[in-house]
Design a protein around this motif. Structure first.
Motif, short mmCIF file in Angstrom:
data_model
loop_
_atom_site.label_atom_id
_atom_site.label_comp_id
_atom_site.label_asym_id
_atom_site.label_seq_id
_atom_site.Cartn_x
_atom_site.Cartn_y
_atom_site.Cartn_z
N ALA A 10 0.83 -1.20 0.00
CA ALA A 10 0.00 0.00 0.00
C ALA A 10 0.87 1.25 0.00
N LYS A 11 0.42 2.28 -0.70
CA LYS A 11 1.10 3.57 -0.61
C LYS A 11 0.96 4.07 0.82
N ALA A 12 1.99 4.72 1.33
CA ALA A 12 2.03 5.14 2.73
C ALA A 12 0.81 5.96 3.14
N ASP A 13 0.38 6.84 2.29
CA ASP A 13 -0.73 7.72 2.64
C ASP A 13 -2.10 7.13 2.28
N GLN A 14 -2.12 5.86 1.89
CA GLN A 14 -3.37 5.24 1.44
C GLN A 14 -3.84 4.08 2.32
N MET A 15 -3.26 3.90 3.49
CA MET A 15 -3.60 2.75 4.33
C MET A 15 -5.09 2.75 4.71
N GLU A 16 -5.64 3.86 5.11
CA GLU A 16 -7.06 3.91 5.48
C GLU A 16 -7.95 3.62 4.27
N ALA A 17 -7.57 4.14 3.11
CA ALA A 17 -8.34 3.89 1.89
C ALA A 17 -8.30 2.41 1.52
N ILE A 18 -7.15 1.77 1.72
CA ILE A 18 -7.02 0.32 1.46
C ILE A 18 -7.96 -0.45 2.37
N LEU A 19 -7.98 -0.11 3.65
CA LEU A 19 -8.85 -0.80 4.60
C LEU A 19 -10.32 -0.61 4.24
N ALA A 20 -10.70 0.60 3.87
CA ALA A 20 -12.08 0.87 3.47
C ALA A 20 -12.44 0.10 2.20
N LEU A 21 -11.53 0.03 1.25
CA LEU A 21 -11.76 -0.70 0.02
C LEU A 21 -11.92 -2.20 0.28
N THR A 43 3.89 -7.55 10.42
CA THR A 43 4.14 -6.78 11.65
C THR A 43 5.34 -5.87 11.47
N GLN A 44 6.35 -6.30 10.70
CA GLN A 44 7.54 -5.48 10.48
C GLN A 44 7.29 -4.35 9.49
N ASP A 45 6.33 -4.54 8.60
CA ASP A 45 6.05 -3.54 7.57
C ASP A 45 4.56 -3.57 7.23
N PRO A 46 3.73 -2.84 7.96
CA PRO A 46 2.28 -2.89 7.78
C PRO A 46 1.79 -2.54 6.37
N ALA A 47 2.60 -1.85 5.59
CA ALA A 47 2.18 -1.50 4.23
C ALA A 47 2.21 -2.72 3.30
N GLU A 48 2.94 -3.75 3.67
CA GLU A 48 3.00 -4.97 2.86
C GLU A 48 1.82 -5.85 3.25
N MET A 49 0.93 -6.10 2.28
CA MET A 49 -0.33 -6.74 2.59
C MET A 49 -0.59 -7.98 1.74
N ILE A 50 -1.38 -8.86 2.34
CA ILE A 50 -1.86 -10.06 1.65
C ILE A 50 -3.35 -10.14 1.91
N MET A 51 -4.12 -10.28 0.85
CA MET A 51 -5.55 -10.53 1.01
C MET A 51 -5.80 -11.96 0.55
N LEU A 52 -6.46 -12.72 1.38
CA LEU A 52 -6.74 -14.12 1.11
C LEU A 52 -8.25 -14.28 1.03
N VAL A 53 -8.74 -14.83 -0.08
CA VAL A 53 -10.17 -15.02 -0.28
C VAL A 53 -10.43 -16.48 -0.64
N ARG A 54 -11.35 -17.09 0.07
CA ARG A 54 -11.71 -18.49 -0.18
C ARG A 54 -13.07 -18.54 -0.89
#
Length: 93
Positions: A10-21, A43-54
């Protein structure tokens, strides 16, 4: 069961937008087609994300991926991500 993984940064200034999306997408898709969805960050880098969908099966996962709602959601995610998303699909056997 089919699993789709999204890896992105995630872009640094877009974390809240990512969560809302994510919440918007989960509500839209989970009500109709997915079994579950999770958004994880390092935990070391909150901007690095994984979304898992089943999904129940691969056909359902592909039907979601080909929908207009998904394409619009994915386009918004691309604009909020600094890197990625990289999308992978797996079958649980």
């Amino acid at each position: 069961m089919s699993v789709t993984l999204y890896f992105y940064r995630a872009k640094a200034d877009q974390m809240e937008a990512i969560l809302a999306l994510y919440r918007e997408w989960r509500q839209l898709v989970q009500e109709e087609r997915s079994v579950s969805a999770e958004l994880l960050s390092r935990t070391q880098d909150p901007a690095e994300m994984i979304m898992l969908v089943r999904f129940e099966d691969q056909a359902t996962a592909w039907a979601v991926a080909e929908s207009a709602d998904y394409r619009a959601w994915y386009s918004r995610l691309v604009h909020l991500a600094e890197m990625g998303p990289i999308v992978s699909q797996y079958e649980i056997i």
